[in-house]
Design a protein around this motif. Structure first.
Motif, PDB file in Angstrom:
ATOM      1  N   MET A 125       0.676  -1.254   0.057  1.00 56.14           N
ATOM      2  CA  MET A 125      -0.006   0.107  -0.102  1.00 56.14           C
ATOM      3  C   MET A 125       0.994   1.290   0.089  1.00 56.14           C
ATOM      4  O   MET A 125       0.472   2.355  -0.620  1.00 56.14           O
ATOM      5  N   ASP A 143       0.961   4.029  -2.949  1.00 59.91           N
ATOM      6  CA  ASP A 143       0.616   5.537  -2.391  1.00 59.91           C
ATOM      7  C   ASP A 143       1.905   6.621  -2.685  1.00 59.91           C
ATOM      8  O   ASP A 143       1.724   7.650  -3.418  1.00 59.91           O
ATOM      9  N   ASN A 181      -8.491   8.546  -0.878  1.00 58.52           N
ATOM     10  CA  ASN A 181      -9.009   7.110  -1.087  1.00 58.52           C
ATOM     11  C   ASN A 181      -7.843   6.565  -1.513  1.00 58.52           C
ATOM     12  O   ASN A 181      -7.131   6.605  -2.588  1.00 58.52           O
ATOM     13  N   LEU A 182      -7.653   5.012  -1.170  1.00 53.45           N
ATOM     14  CA  LEU A 182      -6.859   4.140  -1.742  1.00 53.45           C
ATOM     15  C   LEU A 182      -7.632   2.766  -1.638  1.00 53.45           C
ATOM     16  O   LEU A 182      -8.024   2.218  -0.599  1.00 53.45           O
ATOM     17  N   ASN A 183      -7.592   1.936  -2.664  1.00 53.01           N
ATOM     18  CA  ASN A 183      -8.237   0.699  -2.927  1.00 53.01           C
ATOM     19  C   ASN A 183      -7.278  -0.106  -3.457  1.00 53.01           C
ATOM     20  O   ASN A 183      -6.838  -0.026  -4.260  1.00 53.01           O
ATOM     21  N   ILE A 184      -7.244  -1.421  -2.654  1.00 57.14           N
ATOM     22  CA  ILE A 184      -6.149  -2.376  -3.445  1.00 57.14           C
ATOM     23  C   ILE A 184      -6.687  -3.651  -3.455  1.00 57.14           C
ATOM     24  O   ILE A 184      -7.423  -4.151  -2.331  1.00 57.14           O
ATOM     25  N   ASN A 185      -6.321  -4.418  -4.272  1.00 53.49           N
ATOM     26  CA  ASN A 185      -6.792  -5.888  -4.657  1.00 53.49           C
ATOM     27  C   ASN A 185      -5.418  -6.703  -4.723  1.00 53.49           C
ATOM     28  O   ASN A 185      -4.585  -6.386  -5.784  1.00 53.49           O
ATOM     29  N   GLU A 198      -4.122   4.912 -11.099  1.00 57.15           N
ATOM     30  CA  GLU A 198      -4.049   3.285 -10.946  1.00 57.15           C
ATOM     31  C   GLU A 198      -2.401   2.939 -10.825  1.00 57.15           C
ATOM     32  O   GLU A 198      -1.756   3.661 -11.279  1.00 57.15           O
ATOM     33  N   THR A 248      -4.022  -1.048  -7.642  1.00 52.06           N
ATOM     34  CA  THR A 248      -4.413  -0.220  -6.736  1.00 52.06           C
ATOM     35  C   THR A 248      -4.993   0.940  -7.471  1.00 52.06           C
ATOM     36  O   THR A 248      -4.671   1.351  -8.439  1.00 52.06           O
ATOM     37  N   THR A 249      -6.209   1.483  -6.763  1.00 57.63           N
ATOM     38  CA  THR A 249      -6.607   2.844  -7.468  1.00 57.63           C
ATOM     39  C   THR A 249      -6.645   3.724  -6.421  1.00 57.63           C
ATOM     40  O   THR A 249      -7.029   3.315  -5.085  1.00 57.63           O
ATOM     41  N   LEU A 250      -6.189   5.003  -6.604  1.00 57.26           N
ATOM     42  CA  LEU A 250      -6.267   6.076  -5.639  1.00 57.26           C
ATOM     43  C   LEU A 250      -6.627   7.131  -6.164  1.00 57.26           C
ATOM     44  O   LEU A 250      -6.650   7.500  -7.180  1.00 57.26           O
TER      45      LEU A 250
END
Length: 139
Positions: free
Chosen positions: A57, A61, A82-86, A114, A129-131
């Motif tokens: 992460m 970032d 916002n931070l979304n991680i798969n 991304e 990741t999308t941020l």
């Protein structure tokens, strides 16, 4: 549009984030993109010998931060909103991680990007990741 070199960005990151080397090293940047490498060592590992989620992460970032500042200039107060991680695959043992950020949109107040993370030398994606970043009004 600001033109910032990798060297200038690394100096900025070292001055503003002295702990930043734990999060990765900027290796390249250009128009709406940045690349970083995380030299993986014991402090990045979790039980089972895989790279920890927080390490990935942080890499994502900082990679997004570098890509964004390459577009808007050296604005320390641009912040993650916002931070979304798969987590998609286990990183390869004994290999550094490589991250690439592509900015999708840079507006007046928000930026979206991304980040794809891979183990060095591997095509398989380790994490996606999308941020979203908030850009301060006064720059």
């Amino acid at each position: 549009m600001p033109v910032i070199t990798v060297e200038e960005m690394n100096v900025f990151l070292n001055e503003h984030f002295p702990q930043g080397e734990k999060f990765g090293v900027l290796t390249g940047m250009g128009d709406a993109w940045a690349e970083m490498r995380l030299p993986v060592d014991d402090e990045h590992l979790r039980p089972g010998g895989t790279v920890s989620g927080p390490s990935m992460m942080a890499l994502a970032d900082v990679c997004m931060y570098a890509a964004l500042l390459g577009q808007i200039g050296l604005v320390p107060l641009a912040v993650t909103t916002n931070l979304n991680i798969n987590f998609m695959n286990k990183p390869e043992s004994g290999r550094d991680l490589v991250a690439r950020c592509n900015l999708m949109k840079v507006g007046k107040r928000l930026a979206v990007g991304e980040v794809w993370i891979r183990s060095e030398g591997c095509e398989e994606i380790v994490a996606h990741t999308t941020l979203t970043y908030s850009i301060p009004v006064e720059r």
